[in-house]
Design a protein around this motif. Structure first.
Motif, PDB file in Angstrom:
ATOM      1  N   MET A 201       0.810  -1.205   0.000  1.00  6.35           N
ATOM      2  CA  MET A 201       0.000   0.000   0.000  1.00  6.35           C
ATOM      3  C   MET A 201       0.849   1.264   0.000  1.00  6.35           C
ATOM      4  O   MET A 201       1.994   1.263   0.402  1.00  6.35           O
ATOM      5  N   ILE A 202       0.218   2.352  -0.405  1.00  5.75           N
ATOM      6  CA  ILE A 202       0.877   3.655  -0.321  1.00  5.75           C
ATOM      7  C   ILE A 202       0.078   4.535   0.630  1.00  5.75           C
ATOM      8  O   ILE A 202       0.461   4.766   1.767  1.00  5.75           O
ATOM      9  N   HIS A 203      -1.071   4.995   0.137  1.00  7.13           N
ATOM     10  CA  HIS A 203      -1.831   5.947   0.937  1.00  7.13           C
ATOM     11  C   HIS A 203      -2.379   5.304   2.200  1.00  7.13           C
ATOM     12  O   HIS A 203      -2.284   5.858   3.289  1.00  7.13           O
ATOM     13  N   GLU A 204      -2.936   4.116   2.050  1.00  7.32           N
ATOM     14  CA  GLU A 204      -3.515   3.452   3.212  1.00  7.32           C
ATOM     15  C   GLU A 204      -2.448   3.190   4.271  1.00  7.32           C
ATOM     16  O   GLU A 204      -2.701   3.293   5.469  1.00  7.32           O
ATOM     17  N   ALA A 205      -1.245   2.854   3.817  1.00  4.46           N
ATOM     18  CA  ALA A 205      -0.185   2.587   4.784  1.00  4.46           C
ATOM     19  C   ALA A 205       0.185   3.844   5.547  1.00  4.46           C
ATOM     20  O   ALA A 205       0.534   3.790   6.716  1.00  4.46           O
ATOM     21  N   MET A 206       0.059   4.992   4.875  1.00  8.30           N
ATOM     22  CA  MET A 206       0.433   6.234   5.552  1.00  8.30           C
ATOM     23  C   MET A 206      -0.552   6.613   6.628  1.00  8.30           C
ATOM     24  O   MET A 206      -0.200   7.324   7.568  1.00  8.30           O
ATOM     25  N   VAL A 207      -1.797   6.205   6.478  1.00  7.65           N
ATOM     26  CA  VAL A 207      -2.798   6.669   7.436  1.00  7.65           C
ATOM     27  C   VAL A 207      -3.231   5.551   8.375  1.00  7.65           C
ATOM     28  O   VAL A 207      -4.270   5.649   9.021  1.00  7.65           O
ATOM     29  N   LEU A 208      -2.403   4.508   8.461  1.00  6.55           N
ATOM     30  CA  LEU A 208      -2.764   3.359   9.291  1.00  6.55           C
ATOM     31  C   LEU A 208      -3.103   3.734  10.721  1.00  6.55           C
ATOM     32  O   LEU A 208      -4.018   3.171  11.319  1.00  6.55           O
ATOM     33  N   ASP A 209      -2.362   4.664  11.296  1.00 11.07           N
ATOM     34  CA  ASP A 209      -2.510   4.918  12.722  1.00 11.07           C
ATOM     35  C   ASP A 209      -3.555   5.973  13.055  1.00 11.07           C
ATOM     36  O   ASP A 209      -3.774   6.259  14.216  1.00 11.07           O
ATOM     37  N   HIS A 210      -4.163   6.537  12.033  1.00 14.28           N
ATOM     38  CA  HIS A 210      -5.166   7.563  12.320  1.00 14.28           C
ATOM     39  C   HIS A 210      -6.489   6.928  12.692  1.00 14.28           C
ATOM     40  O   HIS A 210      -6.799   5.813  12.274  1.00 14.28           O
ATOM     41  N   SER A 211      -7.259   7.665  13.478  1.00 18.15           N
ATOM     42  CA  SER A 211      -8.575   7.159  13.848  1.00 18.15           C
ATOM     43  C   SER A 211      -9.471   8.349  14.168  1.00 18.15           C
ATOM     44  O   SER A 211      -9.001   9.467  14.329  1.00 18.15           O
ATOM     45  N   GLY A 212     -10.761   8.089  14.242  1.00 16.21           N
ATOM     46  CA  GLY A 212     -11.703   9.114  14.657  1.00 16.21           C
ATOM     47  C   GLY A 212     -11.789  10.286  13.701  1.00 16.21           C
ATOM     48  O   GLY A 212     -11.580  10.128  12.486  1.00 16.21           O
ATOM     49  N   PRO A 213     -12.098  11.479  14.219  1.00  9.86           N
ATOM     50  CA  PRO A 213     -12.275  12.652  13.348  1.00  9.86           C
ATOM     51  C   PRO A 213     -11.092  12.934  12.426  1.00  9.86           C
ATOM     52  O   PRO A 213     -11.327  13.291  11.256  1.00  9.86           O
ATOM     53  N   PRO A 214      -9.830  12.795  12.863  1.00  6.60           N
ATOM     54  CA  PRO A 214      -8.755  13.017  11.890  1.00  6.60           C
ATOM     55  C   PRO A 214      -8.838  12.080  10.702  1.00  6.60           C
ATOM     56  O   PRO A 214      -8.605  12.489   9.558  1.00  6.60           O
ATOM     57  N   LEU A 215      -9.180  10.825  10.950  1.00  9.05           N
ATOM     58  CA  LEU A 215      -9.312   9.883   9.840  1.00  9.05           C
ATOM     59  C   LEU A 215     -10.450  10.313   8.923  1.00  9.05           C
ATOM     60  O   LEU A 215     -10.353  10.208   7.690  1.00  9.05           O
ATOM     61  N   ALA A 216     -11.527  10.842   9.532  1.00  4.94           N
ATOM     62  CA  ALA A 216     -12.628  11.335   8.703  1.00  4.94           C
ATOM     63  C   ALA A 216     -12.137  12.455   7.807  1.00  4.94           C
ATOM     64  O   ALA A 216     -12.461  12.497   6.609  1.00  4.94           O
ATOM     65  N   ALA A 217     -11.325  13.366   8.374  1.00  5.28           N
ATOM     66  CA  ALA A 217     -10.793  14.470   7.559  1.00  5.28           C
ATOM     67  C   ALA A 217      -9.941  13.923   6.424  1.00  5.28           C
ATOM     68  O   ALA A 217     -10.017  14.417   5.291  1.00  5.28           O
ATOM     69  N   ILE A 218      -9.158  12.898   6.710  1.00  2.19           N
ATOM     70  CA  ILE A 218      -8.300  12.329   5.671  1.00  2.19           C
ATOM     71  C   ILE A 218      -9.133  11.704   4.559  1.00  2.19           C
ATOM     72  O   ILE A 218      -8.905  11.936   3.370  1.00  2.19           O
ATOM     73  N   LEU A 219     -10.129  10.905   4.953  1.00  4.66           N
ATOM     74  CA  LEU A 219     -10.944  10.226   3.944  1.00  4.66           C
ATOM     75  C   LEU A 219     -11.703  11.240   3.094  1.00  4.66           C
ATOM     76  O   LEU A 219     -11.778  11.123   1.867  1.00  4.66           O
ATOM     77  N   HIS A 220     -12.245  12.253   3.773  1.00  2.00           N
ATOM     78  CA  HIS A 220     -12.987  13.258   3.025  1.00  2.00           C
ATOM     79  C   HIS A 220     -12.053  14.039   2.107  1.00  2.00           C
ATOM     80  O   HIS A 220     -12.398  14.321   0.952  1.00  2.00           O
ATOM     81  N   GLY A 221     -10.880  14.363   2.615  1.00  4.00           N
ATOM     82  CA  GLY A 221      -9.903  15.068   1.791  1.00  4.00           C
ATOM     83  C   GLY A 221      -9.538  14.245   0.570  1.00  4.00           C
ATOM     84  O   GLY A 221      -9.435  14.774  -0.541  1.00  4.00           O
ATOM     85  N   ALA A 222      -9.346  12.936   0.768  1.00  2.00           N
ATOM     86  CA  ALA A 222      -8.971  12.079  -0.364  1.00  2.00           C
ATOM     87  C   ALA A 222     -10.076  12.082  -1.410  1.00  2.00           C
ATOM     88  O   ALA A 222      -9.799  12.133  -2.620  1.00  2.00           O
ATOM     89  N   SER A 223     -11.333  12.068  -0.966  1.00  2.00           N
ATOM     90  CA  SER A 223     -12.413  12.053  -1.950  1.00  2.00           C
ATOM     91  C   SER A 223     -12.483  13.389  -2.677  1.00  2.00           C
ATOM     92  O   SER A 223     -12.766  13.450  -3.878  1.00  2.00           O
ATOM     93  N   MET A 224     -12.176  14.488  -1.952  1.00  2.00           N
ATOM     94  CA  MET A 224     -12.150  15.791  -2.631  1.00  2.00           C
ATOM     95  C   MET A 224     -11.049  15.846  -3.678  1.00  2.00           C
ATOM     96  O   MET A 224     -11.215  16.415  -4.757  1.00  2.00           O
ATOM     97  N   LYS A 225      -9.929  15.230  -3.338  1.00  2.00           N
ATOM     98  CA  LYS A 225      -8.817  15.240  -4.286  1.00  2.00           C
ATOM     99  C   LYS A 225      -9.200  14.473  -5.554  1.00  2.00           C
ATOM    100  O   LYS A 225      -8.887  14.893  -6.664  1.00  2.00           O
ATOM    101  N   LEU A 226      -9.898  13.371  -5.360  1.00  2.00           N
ATOM    102  CA  LEU A 226     -10.347  12.589  -6.518  1.00  2.00           C
ATOM    103  C   LEU A 226     -11.280  13.418  -7.381  1.00  2.00           C
ATOM    104  O   LEU A 226     -11.135  13.472  -8.619  1.00  2.00           O
ATOM    105  N   LEU A 227     -12.215  14.090  -6.740  1.00  2.00           N
ATOM    106  CA  LEU A 227     -13.161  14.921  -7.485  1.00  2.00           C
ATOM    107  C   LEU A 227     -12.419  16.037  -8.215  1.00  2.00           C
ATOM    108  O   LEU A 227     -12.710  16.350  -9.368  1.00  2.00           O
ATOM    109  N   LEU A 228     -11.436  16.605  -7.513  1.00  2.00           N
ATOM    110  CA  LEU A 228     -10.647  17.696  -8.096  1.00  2.00           C
ATOM    111  C   LEU A 228      -9.982  17.251  -9.385  1.00  2.00           C
ATOM    112  O   LEU A 228     -10.060  17.928 -10.420  1.00  2.00           O
ATOM    113  N   PHE A 229      -9.344  16.089  -9.340  1.00  2.00           N
ATOM    114  CA  PHE A 229      -8.642  15.621 -10.529  1.00  2.00           C
ATOM    115  C   PHE A 229      -9.623  15.249 -11.632  1.00  2.00           C
ATOM    116  O   PHE A 229      -9.340  15.471 -12.817  1.00  2.00           O
TER     117      PHE A 229
END
Lengths: 302, 580, 220
Positions: A201-229
């Motif tokens: 993994m690349i991205h998933e491996a980087m965020v392995l240790d996140h949880s809770g609201p920060p993880l939500a921010a990461i997941l939402h950010g990733a989806s925004m990035k996808l939409l952006l591209f």
């Protein structure tokens, strides 16, 4: 006042629509595999659940570990504000905003990477190394793509850059940008968002240790990035600027949907590449964008 | 050093330059009882004098041609153009452009950290000053822009590639200086290129970016060197693989280093981004202009992007290895925070980084006047054609006399310039302004949003209950500090792409058989240019001079013979010339 | 008629663009079947070109086109596939020039070809055609393959791509020269591939490998 209203509407648009994309991708994948799959709105449920959850933080990590995902998210949201949305135009447009967008993406990456290294985990290290190294090649391709847009429109402001149609180079640019989209968003064949084999993994491996609201921010950010591209790809290739506003919006939406489905199909039909082959694919993307640039410059064939 | 900047007489300049160089030597060798320090000092002195030699010849020839030592604008005399190469070599050594950078890493790494900060922040900029000054005063050869830009792009890419592969964090910072000088050179090269092609609009943008980057680099690199010095002071090692987890003991240093890292990578909302953005704007304009200069501006823009992404990797590595994760050695675990006297300057520098990033308009008047002084003819409001006539060197070029190129409104927040991209389109004002003020607002807004979102998330997490636990590590039961990624493994993937130039030295013993002995894998990146190019050449030179030295043996009668032979040779030369 | 010529011109340039794309594909792939496939596709494209260039196709043009398609598109690739199967090798393992560098080299060569073509003394009618840069790029690709690969089959492919480039140059002379020249080249090539096929077989039997580097042991 009108400006403020516009801004709020736009932010809502990005915030609310972005999590749809991963849902659609998963649905396409399930459909190809003959399963029913998770509901399209699954990510919304996940985000809501994560937002309420507590956080477990590594003893090695500093408070920045919790804050950095927010900074990544802000960087991506700001990048989204610079991206024009068909007939709506961009939230803010000025000369050189294309470069600001590129560097905002880099800022988001830097924050993610820094947070990942906080934990001192070997897996996060692995993901980080891959992320920053492949980003080097993707960056070259992106700059070439932006240059080609800039050359064919004679402008460095995204709103005018994405307006006119591209002609013969459009096919090249579309292919190049699609590969960049897959790489930057860590989709197959660069990364497998579904795998649980951490070594791959690349991205998933980087965020392995996140949880809770920060993880939500990461997941939402990733989806925004996808939409952006996806939005960037569609607007760079299709002559949306010449259509009626309503038609343009429809074409844009259809295009983004098409790109999303294409990502889903790629993920269903391709396997993830061995890591040593990733640079080859990214080099291909770079060359596609470079040739699109040359075609735009020289007027090109036909 | 100030003297160098203020004198306007060539001879005085040389003297001041030499004093400055020798001072540099003593500063580097402050800690002179270590062997490595002395070697670094000697290397610095030797290369510095090679540079001074070039400058001596440069000023000498200049004095011969102009008949005096006074310096000043001499743009009219095209025969002075070739002298530019001498100045480039002489000042380039001081600035540390890529193939001439050999003294820089060891000098920066071995000098005391505040001296490194001074050298990196200010001293190498003297070289940049020299190049800018004399390329502004003297006519330059037509190829100068191409060469400077190519050198700059090479420096930027290879400098950062070397930086990425380093394990010694001060060496890493030193190589990063090479990269930043490369970025500055790209800007200057753009300006030269634009000048020799007669469309100065984008060139001034690039020059303004380059000049701003000089200041910015002075601020954030000094900040980073201070941070490095504080780490060195606290732990006694420069090897990143022996550090880790320092943020717990040194939170101030860690935070400030992180800020400096964001600035040096050129990320918004700090100052590094503003100058890189200006240079990018110049390059993009050049490419969109579709002139011949686009052929070099295009790869330069792409290489600048590559260097930026590599810089991100480099500083993610540096920050992570030094400050994040778990301590890899005992000395790292027992580090202590620096005192107020060390923290104060760092805070001030961080303030400068933040200030220049958030309110870039502050420096714009100074930048435009500097760029104007560099190119007085254009900014004086003359049309391009008039300028072309004034400057004999440019006579061969077609003039893209777009309508009213560069009115006098250069000095102001926005450069109101007509873009020369479409000379035939009847003055389509394609790219009219530099919205630096807008960029400032964007940066300010971004910083504000970040602060707000960060606080919000922190509050939310606190409200949701934050627990501490060991790093998950995919459920591995006994994570240890040695399992972390090290500096070498972090850089491995990307620096393998540059192994053709980095030429890392590897020692490897694989695991063999059923009861394997200890396996070893070591990798070290040498000073490739010094070890593999300069030193072998120097060795060859020594051989030749050793052969020549045999003539020097102390027998008086033979010396007299030499004199007679030389006289006879000279006489025959004269005679031969007189024979028709 | 004018219109027809214009469209043909566009189509021709599009085909040349495709051929250049196939060049890069051939450079980037490590799999021999892919390499052979891109080579044969290029052969077919090249075969179509004379028909497009000469709207009033007489039987000779048609014959050459068919021969090119048949030879380069079907026959030679078939032979190579057989050779590949016979020696049971389907990928290049240790190229002398890696795949990413050779791809970058090929792209650089292509760009250089486009940049240098305006400097050549060409007829006005060829000035805006992609034939010359396309031909140069193809020749460069073939040379990179010949230099950079160690597998004999890949080298044969490189040789044929090189020949494709020469063929593209030949198309410039389609009005002036009898097409027999090209036919002759094709014949040469076919014979060459026959011989190579035999040699490949022999090398395989003697050395148990198709690595051409081993052949250096033959020198005295």
């Amino acid at each position: 006042m009108k400006l403020l209203l516009d801004l709020i509407l736009r932010i809502d648009c990005w915030l609310l629509l972005a999590p749809l994309l991963p849902g659609i991708i998963n649905k396409v994948k399930a459909w190809v595999a003959g399963r029913r799959g998770p509901p399209v709105l699954q990510l919304y449920y996940d985000l809501a659940r994560l937002w309420k959850k507590g956080v477990v933080m590594s003893t090695l990590a500093s408070p920045a570990f919790v804050i950095l995902p927010a900074l990544t998210w802000v960087a991506l949201l700001s990048a989204a504000m610079l991206m024009p949305l068909g007939p709506l135009g961009a939230g803010l447009t000025f000369r050189g905003d294309a470069l600001v967008l590129l560097y905002l993406l880099a800022l988001g990456r830097f924050c993610t990477v820094w947070a990942a290294m906080e934990t001192g985990s070997a897996f996060e290290g692995m993901g980080t190394v891959r992320e920053v190294s492949y980003a080097v090649l993707a960056e070259a391709a992106l700059i070439a793509a932006v240059l080609s847009l800039s050359v064919q429109s004679g402008s460095i402001a995204l709103a005018t850059m994405l307006g006119p149609p591209l002609g013969a180079g459009a096919v090249l640019l579309a292919a190049g940008l699609f590969i960049i989209l897959l790489a930057e968003n860590c989709r197959v064949p660069f990364d497998d968002p579904n795998t649980h084999l951490e070594l791959a993994m690349i991205h998933e491996a980087m965020v392995l240790d996140h949880s809770g609201p920060p993880l939500a921010a990461i997941l939402h950010g990733a989806s925004m990035k996808l939409l952006l591209f996806a939005v960037l790809l569609v607007q760079a290739v299709l002559p949306i600027g010449q259509l009626q506003p309503l038609a343009a919006a429809a074409v844009l939406a259809a295009g983004v949907l098409g790109v999303t489905v294409a990502v889903g199909l790629v993920e269903s039909l391709w396997a993830r590449f061995a890591f040593r082959r990733v640079p080859l694919l990214l080099t291909t993307a770079f060359l596609l964008c470079l040739f699109a640039l040359l075609v735009a410059w020289k007027g090109g064939p036909a | 050093m100030l003297l160098v900047l203020t004198v306007s007489n060539g001879l005085h300049f040389l003297v001041a330059w030499e004093v400055f160089a020798v001072c540099g030597y003593f500063l580097i060798t402050l800690d002179g009882n270590k062997r490595a320090v002395r070697t670094a000092g000697w290397l610095y002195l030797a290369t510095s004098h090679a540079g001074t030699l070039c400058l001596c010849v440069f000023f000498g020839l200049l004095a011969v041609k102009t008949g005096g030592w006074e310096l000043g604008p001499l743009r009219g005399d095209a025969s002075l153009a070739p002298l530019f190469w001498l100045a480039l070599a002489g000042f380039g050594i001081k600035a540390g452009i890529f193939p001439l950078h050999i003294w820089l890493p060891s000098a920066h790494a071995n000098a005391p950290s505040h001296v490194s900060a001074l050298m990196s922040g200010v001293a190498i900029k003297m070289g940049v000053y020299g190049i800018v000054r004399f390329s502004g005063w003297l006519p330059v050869p037509a190829a100068a822009g191409w060469v400077v830009m190519a050198l700059g792009a090479t420096s930027a890419l290879l400098g950062i590639a070397f930086a990425l592969a380093q394990n010694d964090f001060k060496r890493l910072l030193a190589y990063c200086s090479v990269e930043n000088i490369g970025i500055i050179m790209i800007g200057i090269g753009g300006a030269l290129l634009a000048r020799s092609h007669g469309d100065a609009a984008w060139g001034r943008l690039a020059l303004a970016g380059a000049l701003l980057h000089v200041w910015n680099h002075g601020a954030f690199k000094a900040l980073l060197f201070f941070g490095a010095g504080s780490v060195l002071h606290a732990t006694g090692t420069r090897e990143m693989s022996r550090l880790g987890g320092l943020w717990q003991r040194m939170p101030w240093t860690a935070g400030l280093f992180a800020l400096g890292a964001v600035a040096v990578v050129g990320l918004p909302p700090l100052n590094g981004f503003v100058s890189e953005w200006l240079i990018y704007l110049g390059l993009f304009d050049a490419v969109a202009g579709k002139q011949a200069s686009a052929w070099v501006a295009m790869p330069a823009a792409i290489l600048l992007g590559l260097a930026g992404a590599l810089a991100l990797a480099t500083f993610a590595k540096a920050g992570a290895m030094i400050f994040l994760g778990a301590a890899r050695t005992k000395s790292a675990a027992l580090a202590h925070e620096c005192g107020n006297w060390m923290r104060g300057p760092m805070l001030a520098l961080a303030g400068i980084c933040l200030g220049l990033g958030l309110v870039p308009t502050l420096v714009w008047p100074a930048l435009t006047s500097a760029a104007g002084a560099w190119q007085p003819v254009q900014s004086g409001g003359l049309s391009d054609c008039g300028n072309g006539e004034a400057d004999g060197q440019r006579a061969g070029y077609p003039h893209h006399s777009g309508p009213g190129i560069v009115p006098a409104a250069v000095i102001g927040l926005t450069i109101g310039e007509t873009h020369a991209a479409k000379p035939s389109a009847g003055g389509a004002p394609a790219m009219a302004e530099v919205p630096l003020a807008t960029l400032g607002w964007v940066q300010l807004g971004l910083a504000g949003l970040m602060a707000a979102a960060g606080t919000l998330l922190w509050r939310k997490v606190m409200a949701n209950n934050l627990r501490r636990g060991p790093t998950w590590d995919c459920g591995y039961a006994a994570p240890a500090a040695r399992m972390q990624y090290t500096s070498g493994s972090f850089a491995g993937l990307a620096s393998a792409w540059f192994s053709w130039i980095l030429r890392p030295l590897r020692t490897m013993r694989r695991v063999h058989g059923h009861f394997p002995a200890e396996a070893i894998y070591q990798e070290r990146v040498p000073e490739t240019v010094l070890d593999m190019v300069i030193l072998p050449l120097a060795a060859r030179g020594m051989q030749v001079s050793a052969a020549v030295r045999r003539l020097q043996h102390g027998h008086l009668s033979f010396y007299i013979l030499y004199v007679v032979v030389a006289l006879a040779a000279l006489a025959s030369l004269v005679l031969l010339e007189n024979v028709p | 008629m004018e219109r027809w010529a214009g469209i043909n011109h566009q189509n021709l340039n599009l085909l040349i663009g495709l051929a250049i794309g196939l060049n890069l594909l051939a450079l980037s792939t490590s799999r021999l079947p892919m390499l052979i496939r891109s080579m044969s596709a290029q052969g077919v494209i090249l075969g179509v070109m004379p028909i497009l260039m000469e709207p009033h196709a007489d039987w000779r043009v048609l014959l050459v086109a068919l021969a090119t398609i048949g030879g380069k598109g079907l026959f030679i690739p078939g032979m190579l596939r057989r050779a590949m199967r016979a020696v049971r090798i389907d990928r290049e393992l240790e190229p002398l020039i890696g795949f990413v560098p050779s791809l970058l080299l090929g792209a650089g060569g292509t760009i250089a070809a486009f940049a240098l073509t305006p400097l050549l003394p060409l007829l006005a009618e060829h000035a805006d055609s992609l034939l010359v840069p396309g031909a140069l790029a193809t020749v460069i690709t073939g040379l990179i393959l010949l230099i950079g690969r160690t597998e004999a089959v890949a080298q044969v492919c490189g040789y044929i791509i090189l020949d494709n480039g020469i063929y593209l140059f030949g198309l410039l002379l389609i009005r002036a020269m009898p097409l027999m020249v090209e036919a002759g080249v094709l014949l040469d090539l076919t014979v060459g591939v026959f011989i190579l096929g035999i040699i490949v077989d022999r090398i395989q039997r003697t050395f148990d490998s198709l690595d051409t580097r081993i052949l250096t042991t033959l020198h005295e």
